[in-house]
Design a protein around this motif. Structure first.
Motif, PDB file in Angstrom:
ATOM      1  N   TRP A   1      -3.732   0.628 -13.157  1.00  0.00           N
ATOM      2  CA  TRP A   1      -3.205  -0.211 -12.080  1.00  0.00           C
ATOM      3  C   TRP A   1      -3.554   0.378 -10.715  1.00  0.00           C
ATOM      4  O   TRP A   1      -3.725  -0.346  -9.744  1.00  0.00           O
ATOM      5  CB  TRP A   1      -1.678  -0.326 -12.229  1.00  0.00           C
ATOM      6  CG  TRP A   1      -1.025  -1.029 -11.102  1.00  0.00           C
ATOM      7  CD1 TRP A   1      -0.968  -2.370 -10.883  1.00  0.00           C
ATOM      8  CD2 TRP A   1      -0.313  -0.424 -10.006  1.00  0.00           C
ATOM      9  NE1 TRP A   1      -0.270  -2.635  -9.730  1.00  0.00           N
ATOM     10  CE2 TRP A   1       0.142  -1.464  -9.180  1.00  0.00           C
ATOM     11  CE3 TRP A   1      -0.020   0.904  -9.664  1.00  0.00           C
ATOM     12  CZ2 TRP A   1       0.879  -1.224  -8.012  1.00  0.00           C
ATOM     13  CZ3 TRP A   1       0.710   1.142  -8.509  1.00  0.00           C
ATOM     14  CH2 TRP A   1       1.147   0.086  -7.703  1.00  0.00           C
ATOM     15  N   LEU A   2      -3.704   1.705 -10.665  1.00  0.00           N
ATOM     16  CA  LEU A   2      -4.014   2.341  -9.384  1.00  0.00           C
ATOM     17  C   LEU A   2      -5.440   2.045  -8.927  1.00  0.00           C
ATOM     18  O   LEU A   2      -5.708   1.965  -7.741  1.00  0.00           O
ATOM     19  CB  LEU A   2      -3.831   3.860  -9.494  1.00  0.00           C
ATOM     20  CG  LEU A   2      -2.402   4.388  -9.612  1.00  0.00           C
ATOM     21  CD1 LEU A   2      -2.422   5.877  -9.931  1.00  0.00           C
ATOM     22  CD2 LEU A   2      -1.620   4.143  -8.327  1.00  0.00           C
TER      23      LEU A   2
ATOM     24  N   ILE B   1       3.329   6.055  -5.650  1.00  0.00           N
ATOM     25  CA  ILE B   1       3.197   6.083  -7.114  1.00  0.00           C
ATOM     26  C   ILE B   1       2.003   6.967  -7.485  1.00  0.00           C
ATOM     27  O   ILE B   1       2.075   7.800  -8.390  1.00  0.00           O
ATOM     28  CB  ILE B   1       3.027   4.661  -7.675  1.00  0.00           C
ATOM     29  CG1 ILE B   1       4.358   3.901  -7.564  1.00  0.00           C
ATOM     30  CG2 ILE B   1       2.569   4.698  -9.136  1.00  0.00           C
ATOM     31  CD1 ILE B   1       4.257   2.450  -7.981  1.00  0.00           C
TER      32      ILE B   1
ATOM     33  N   ARG C   1       3.888   1.623  -1.301  1.00  0.00           N
ATOM     34  CA  ARG C   1       4.439   1.838  -2.645  1.00  0.00           C
ATOM     35  C   ARG C   1       3.363   2.410  -3.577  1.00  0.00           C
ATOM     36  O   ARG C   1       3.605   3.335  -4.333  1.00  0.00           O
ATOM     37  CB  ARG C   1       4.965   0.527  -3.220  1.00  0.00           C
ATOM     38  CG  ARG C   1       6.205   0.020  -2.535  1.00  0.00           C
ATOM     39  CD  ARG C   1       6.817  -1.110  -3.337  1.00  0.00           C
ATOM     40  NE  ARG C   1       7.669  -1.927  -2.497  1.00  0.00           N
ATOM     41  CZ  ARG C   1       7.337  -3.115  -2.031  1.00  0.00           C
ATOM     42  NH1 ARG C   1       6.189  -3.654  -2.345  1.00  0.00           N
ATOM     43  NH2 ARG C   1       8.159  -3.786  -1.254  1.00  0.00           N
ATOM     44  N   GLN C   2       2.187   1.817  -3.503  1.00  0.00           N
ATOM     45  CA  GLN C   2       1.110   2.282  -4.380  1.00  0.00           C
ATOM     46  C   GLN C   2       0.723   3.717  -4.048  1.00  0.00           C
ATOM     47  O   GLN C   2       0.445   4.515  -4.946  1.00  0.00           O
ATOM     48  CB  GLN C   2      -0.106   1.365  -4.267  1.00  0.00           C
ATOM     49  CG  GLN C   2      -1.246   1.769  -5.204  1.00  0.00           C
ATOM     50  CD  GLN C   2      -2.311   0.693  -5.340  1.00  0.00           C
ATOM     51  OE1 GLN C   2      -2.109  -0.431  -4.950  1.00  0.00           O
ATOM     52  NE2 GLN C   2      -3.449   1.052  -5.898  1.00  0.00           N
TER      53      GLN C   2
ATOM     54  N   GLN D   1       0.827  -1.203   0.000  1.00  0.00           N
ATOM     55  CA  GLN D   1       0.000   0.000   0.000  1.00  0.00           C
ATOM     56  C   GLN D   1       0.863   1.257   0.000  1.00  0.00           C
ATOM     57  O   GLN D   1       0.540   2.251  -0.651  1.00  0.00           O
ATOM     58  CB  GLN D   1      -0.928   0.001   1.219  1.00  0.00           C
ATOM     59  CG  GLN D   1      -2.019  -1.050   1.138  1.00  0.00           C
ATOM     60  CD  GLN D   1      -2.724  -1.247   2.469  1.00  0.00           C
ATOM     61  OE1 GLN D   1      -2.189  -0.925   3.529  1.00  0.00           O
ATOM     62  NE2 GLN D   1      -3.930  -1.778   2.410  1.00  0.00           N
TER      63      GLN D   1
ATOM     64  N   GLU E   1      -8.099   0.278   2.586  1.00  0.00           N
ATOM     65  CA  GLU E   1      -8.560  -0.865   1.792  1.00  0.00           C
ATOM     66  C   GLU E   1      -9.440  -1.807   2.597  1.00  0.00           C
ATOM     67  O   GLU E   1      -9.908  -2.812   2.067  1.00  0.00           O
ATOM     68  CB  GLU E   1      -7.359  -1.632   1.253  1.00  0.00           C
ATOM     69  CG  GLU E   1      -6.583  -0.844   0.205  1.00  0.00           C
ATOM     70  CD  GLU E   1      -5.586  -1.699  -0.535  1.00  0.00           C
ATOM     71  OE1 GLU E   1      -4.738  -2.318   0.139  1.00  0.00           O
ATOM     72  OE2 GLU E   1      -5.636  -1.748  -1.767  1.00  0.00           O
TER      73      GLU E   1
ATOM     74  N   TYR F   1       3.809  -4.701  -8.569  1.00  0.00           N
ATOM     75  CA  TYR F   1       3.392  -3.698  -9.539  1.00  0.00           C
ATOM     76  C   TYR F   1       2.558  -4.284 -10.676  1.00  0.00           C
ATOM     77  O   TYR F   1       2.465  -3.695 -11.747  1.00  0.00           O
ATOM     78  CB  TYR F   1       4.630  -2.979 -10.104  1.00  0.00           C
ATOM     79  CG  TYR F   1       5.456  -2.334  -9.019  1.00  0.00           C
ATOM     80  CD1 TYR F   1       5.013  -1.185  -8.379  1.00  0.00           C
ATOM     81  CD2 TYR F   1       6.667  -2.886  -8.607  1.00  0.00           C
ATOM     82  CE1 TYR F   1       5.748  -0.599  -7.365  1.00  0.00           C
ATOM     83  CE2 TYR F   1       7.413  -2.308  -7.599  1.00  0.00           C
ATOM     84  CZ  TYR F   1       6.946  -1.164  -6.977  1.00  0.00           C
ATOM     85  OH  TYR F   1       7.674  -0.594  -5.968  1.00  0.00           O
TER      86      TYR F   1
ATOM     87  N   PHE G   1       2.266   3.424 -16.917  1.00  0.00           N
ATOM     88  CA  PHE G   1       1.226   2.427 -16.697  1.00  0.00           C
ATOM     89  C   PHE G   1       0.890   1.754 -18.022  1.00  0.00           C
ATOM     90  O   PHE G   1       1.022   2.365 -19.087  1.00  0.00           O
ATOM     91  CB  PHE G   1      -0.054   3.054 -16.147  1.00  0.00           C
ATOM     92  CG  PHE G   1       0.105   3.701 -14.803  1.00  0.00           C
ATOM     93  CD1 PHE G   1       0.119   2.933 -13.649  1.00  0.00           C
ATOM     94  CD2 PHE G   1       0.262   5.068 -14.690  1.00  0.00           C
ATOM     95  CE1 PHE G   1       0.269   3.523 -12.410  1.00  0.00           C
ATOM     96  CE2 PHE G   1       0.421   5.671 -13.456  1.00  0.00           C
ATOM     97  CZ  PHE G   1       0.419   4.894 -12.315  1.00  0.00           C
TER      98      PHE G   1
END
Lengths: 162, 441
Positions: B218-219, A100, A96-97, A94, B333, B412, B121
């Motif tokens: 991807w996000l 980004i 790292r994401q 989480q 999440e 990733y 991406f």
């Protein structure tokens, strides 16, 4: 059946991480001190304010005069585990994401800088204006500025970064 | 036994590449062989216990691997526990460059300008069978984004996309295989956290999904974007060309932030921004406010107002467009919640006002423990467009839902599977399975 076999073969967990493998439960770790450059104009931060700095939502000290430079230990370090768990409240993936996404949204030009030892962290904090790092309190040399969090210093009862 | 056990375990499961540094953390530290430590800067021999050179003051070699903290000897070239190349400072296990042993060179951490970095991406999507769909693979947008600090308070950001064309090879001259597009180009000057100026081409900050994910598939948790924010959609102006002022307001724990912008509104093609100038003499403006209260970590609540003038081509009528929107997002999440609403008014000058609205709610949950690579999700969305809407000619009335699961194959790379059931008017309605591999690099 083939689908079941495929699912059974899938690596459902990430490659081993410090969190997954777990550090030895019986190993006592000290409080993690928030150390900053001596000219950082604050002595005490609320946990919410510290979160804003680490999330990149606040990028400057003292009304924009000094840019914040985040220094975070590389993976598997105890200090990194504490920072991710207590401040970011994120897993490695989480984290790292998150960065980004932050850079992708043009809200920051880069993520935190990685340091590979506590010695490096304290040395860099002494020399880089506006820097902030996280070091186990027993490894903080004399003369390094340590911030209080919610009015508590490392070692105090209820200090949040344990 | 304690030293060998981790190594045996790692070898036995064949996961040395990824697991070694973690296991190595518990390894006991090996004694430093030498009774004296040579200073790497002036070669002075120091006591083994010294941390700094007594001659020049330079920091001496740590007795631990800078990566995994296992004990190292001054003669070691590689860490015996994690394989770090101590001499060259390379990490053979995952390609992450690390410094040579000794204290870290400040030059590695100190900012330098300009400091260009590139990311991107990509995705490949599979459309399954069902009503309104056919079976095919589709290579999605390949996106590159460039970011650079130009100074302590100045940043530049650019984003390029490459979209496959269905008409590739046709026409004269033949159409290319991919369409290149400058999606964003922004330069930002910070005065402080409270006041930041920027200029360029943005994702219009009146819709959370549009700014948080946009081309970064991807996000986002799901395969598809909500209809109100889809690529090439008309419902909200996806891009905005102009200037923004943004920052934080001094509201303490409420943590209120703002964006105020002025720029070109929709172009002559309603789904596009006016890159080469506004389509009429009146600029668009927007105000966006959002709070991230400290009391509820991960929560963001906000709303925005956008106004523009739209002139239909060929001397058609003029409209005043007003968009009111709001969002509530829980970015954790466990669970992840994203809910957005937008109301669009098109008031014809000297005529009636046509009102459209749309909303969606998406909920997802990262599973615990061994299943934490899996994230099931569900979304319901609805859009209502009045009959005869002259500007939203390609926007359908829509009602439907989807559910799926995201599987994070690696750090990733994500695989997503999704089932959609959407009723659209005018059609076609869509019912079917979809799959996607998306990645960041």
């Amino acid at each position: 059946m083939a689908v079941c076999g495929l699912l059974a073969a899938l690596p459902l967990s990430y490659p081993a991480s410090a969190e997954a493998v777990g550090q030895r439960k019986d190993e006592k770790k000290g409080d993690v001190a928030v150390v900053v450059h001596p000219k950082v104009p604050v002595d005490d931060l609320r946990m919410g304010e510290l979160q804003k700095f680490l999330l990149g939502d606040r990028q400057y000290w003292d009304s924009g005069k000094t840019r914040v430079t985040l220094l975070i230990r590389a993976p598997v370090a105890h200090e990194r585990d504490v920072v991710l768990k207590k401040i970011y409240r994120m897993t490695e993936a989480q984290f790292r994401q998150y960065w980004i996404g932050k850079v992708f949204r043009a809200e920051a030009s880069s993520g935190p800088k990685i340091v590979y030892s506590n010695e490096s962290a304290t040395e860099l904090v002494s020399s880089l204006p506006g820097s902030i790092a996280f070091v186990e309190v027993s490894q903080v040399p004399k003369g390094i500025k340590i911030l209080k969090i919610d009015g508590k210093a490392p070692g105090d009862k209820g200090y949040p970064l344990q | 036994v304690r030293r060998l056990l981790p190594l045996l375990l790692v070898l036995s499961v064949g996961l040395c590449v990824t697991a070694c540094p973690v296991w190595a953390q518990d390894a006991p530290k090996a004694p430093v062989a030498s009774s004296q430590v040579k200073c790497p800067k002036c070669n002075h021999e120091n006591r083994a216990s010294a941390k700094f050179c007594v001659s020049c003051g330079a920091a001496l070699n740590p007795a631990n691997c800078p990566r995994c903290q296992a004990g190292i000897s001054p003669d070691d070239k590689f860490c015996s526990q994690c394989g770090l190349d101590l001499a060259k400072g390379k990490a053979p296990v995952d390609g992450v460059t690390e410094p040579a042993r000794g204290t870290q060179d400040p030059a590695i951490v100190e900012p330098h300008y300009p400091s260009l970095s590139v990311g991107g991406f990509g995705d490949t999507t599979f459309s399954g069978t069902g009503r309104g769909t056919s079976r095919y693979f589709n290579i999605g947008q390949q996106v590159l984004h460039f970011t650079s600090a130009l100074g302590p308070k100045t940043h530049a950001f650019a984003e390029l996309s490459f979209t496959p064309r269905s008409d590739a090879g046709t026409g004269t001259p033949p159409a290319t295989g991919f369409n290149a597009e400058v999606e964003r180009a922004i330069v930002r000057l910070d005065h402080s956290d409270q006041l930041k100026f920027s200029f360029g081409r943005y994702h219009t900050p009146i819709n959370w999904w549009n700014t948080a994910f946009h081309h970064g598939l991807w996000l986002q948790t799901s395969i598809s974007r909500p209809e109100m924010a889809r690529f090439g959609g008309q419902f909200i102006p996806v891009h905005f060309i102009g200037a923004l002022i943004e920052g934080a307001l001094p509201t303490g724990m409420l943590n209120l932030n703002y964006n105020v912008g002025i720029g070109n509104g929709r172009g002559n093609v309603v789904s596009r921004g006016g890159d080469a100038g506004d389509a009429n003499s009146e600029l668009a403006w927007l105000v966006n406010l959002f709070a991230r209260p400290e009391q509820v970590y991960g929560l963001q609540i906000g709303g925005s107002v956008y106004q523009d003038k739209i002139v239909l081509p060929n001397g058609g009528p003029q409209y005043r467009e007003t968009i009111l929107s709001g969002h509530l997002v829980l970015q954790k999440e466990t669970p992840e919640v994203i809910a957005e609403y937008a109301h669009v008014d098109h008031k014809q000058v000297g005529g009636p006002t046509l009102k459209s609205e749309g909303y969606y709610v998406q909920v997802a949950y990262r599973l615990p423990g061994l299943y934490r690579t899996l994230k099931p999700y569900f979304r319901y969305e609805k859009m209502g467009i009045p009959t005869g809407e002259p500007i939203f000619t390609g926007v359908p009335c829509l009602r439907g839902s989807l559910f799926g699961v995201r599987y994070d194959i690696a750090d990733y790379v994500a695989f997503k599977a999704e089932y959609r059931d959407f009723r659209r008017r005018p059609g076609p309605s869509i019912t079917g399975w979809f799959g996607q591999v998306s990645y960041a690099f």
